[in-house]
Scaffold this motif. Structure first.
Motif, PDB file in Angstrom:
ATOM      1  N   ARG A  46     -12.929  -1.092   4.482  1.00 33.31           N
ATOM      2  CA  ARG A  46     -13.396  -2.431   4.114  1.00 33.31           C
ATOM      3  C   ARG A  46     -12.279  -3.379   3.706  1.00 33.31           C
TER       4      ARG A  46
ATOM      5  N   ASP B  63      -9.273   2.820  -5.882  1.00 31.65           N
ATOM      6  CA  ASP B  63      -9.753   3.372  -4.612  1.00 31.65           C
ATOM      7  C   ASP B  63      -8.947   4.605  -4.215  1.00 31.65           C
ATOM      8  N   LEU B  64      -7.628   4.510  -4.331  1.00 25.85           N
ATOM      9  CA  LEU B  64      -6.766   5.613  -3.913  1.00 25.85           C
ATOM     10  C   LEU B  64      -6.914   6.818  -4.833  1.00 25.85           C
TER      11      LEU B  64
ATOM     12  N   ALA C 200      -9.679   7.563  -6.391  1.00 28.11           N
ATOM     13  CA  ALA C 200     -10.981   8.130  -6.035  1.00 28.11           C
ATOM     14  C   ALA C 200     -10.892   8.972  -4.760  1.00 28.11           C
ATOM     15  N   ALA C 201      -9.943   8.633  -3.884  1.00 29.51           N
ATOM     16  CA  ALA C 201      -9.744   9.385  -2.649  1.00 29.51           C
ATOM     17  C   ALA C 201      -8.967  10.677  -2.884  1.00 29.51           C
TER      18      ALA C 201
ATOM     19  N   ALA D  64      -9.747   7.113   4.102  1.00 32.98           N
ATOM     20  CA  ALA D  64     -10.287   6.805   2.782  1.00 32.98           C
ATOM     21  C   ALA D  64     -11.326   5.695   2.917  1.00 32.98           C
ATOM     22  N   GLU D  65     -12.454   5.848   2.251  1.00 28.63           N
ATOM     23  CA  GLU D  65     -13.552   4.877   2.331  1.00 28.63           C
ATOM     24  C   GLU D  65     -13.075   3.461   2.071  1.00 28.63           C
ATOM     25  N   CYS D  66     -12.159   3.301   1.120  1.00 24.33           N
ATOM     26  CA  CYS D  66     -11.676   1.970   0.772  1.00 24.33           C
ATOM     27  C   CYS D  66     -10.994   1.283   1.953  1.00 24.33           C
ATOM     28  N   CYS D  67     -10.413   2.036   2.842  1.00 24.87           N
ATOM     29  CA  CYS D  67      -9.691   1.462   3.972  1.00 24.87           C
ATOM     30  C   CYS D  67     -10.619   0.994   5.083  1.00 24.87           C
TER      31      CYS D  67
ATOM     32  N   PRO E 124      -6.663  -1.151   0.105  1.00 27.68           N
ATOM     33  CA  PRO E 124      -7.061  -0.268  -0.994  1.00 27.68           C
ATOM     34  C   PRO E 124      -6.435  -0.671  -2.329  1.00 27.68           C
ATOM     35  N   THR E 125      -7.162  -0.397  -3.395  1.00 25.91           N
ATOM     36  CA  THR E 125      -6.674  -0.634  -4.748  1.00 25.91           C
ATOM     37  C   THR E 125      -6.244   0.695  -5.358  1.00 25.91           C
TER      38      THR E 125
ATOM     39  N   THR F 218       0.835  -1.206   0.000  1.00 24.02           N
ATOM     40  CA  THR F 218       0.000   0.000   0.000  1.00 24.02           C
ATOM     41  C   THR F 218       0.865   1.250   0.000  1.00 24.02           C
TER      42      THR F 218
END
Length: 87
Positions: free
Chosen positions: A70, A77-78, A80-81, A65-68, A73-74, A20
């Protein structure tokens, strides 16, 4: 004064965390100010301030970040953040 996007990565130095950190660094642009906190070496107070419950966790401009919330992160995702996107 030039504004920078503040990106903080919370890790424990595990292989998933290292991936990451590498991804964040790869995606970053000159407008990104990246800080990495290895929780084994300190940074716990900062992690508690944000409510970090797992690693790796990426915080962008003071928000997890929202992805983190769940999982790992991809790249999408990053992006988008906001990582790698000039302010």
């Amino acid at each position: 004064m030039i504004m920078k996007r503040r990106v903080e990565v919370f890790t424990t130095g595990c292989p998933l965390c290292d991936e990451t950190v590498e991804l964040v660094r790869k995606l970053s642009c000159p407008d990104c100010d990246i800080r990495v906190y290895n929780l084994k070496e300190g940074g716990m107070d900062k992690a508690k301030q944000y409510g970090v419950n797992s690693v790796p966790t990426v915080v962008v401009d003071g928000k997890i970040a929202e992805c983190c919330k769940r999982g790992k992160p991809t790249e999408a995702d990053l992006r988008a953040a906001g990582i790698g996107v000039p302010l």
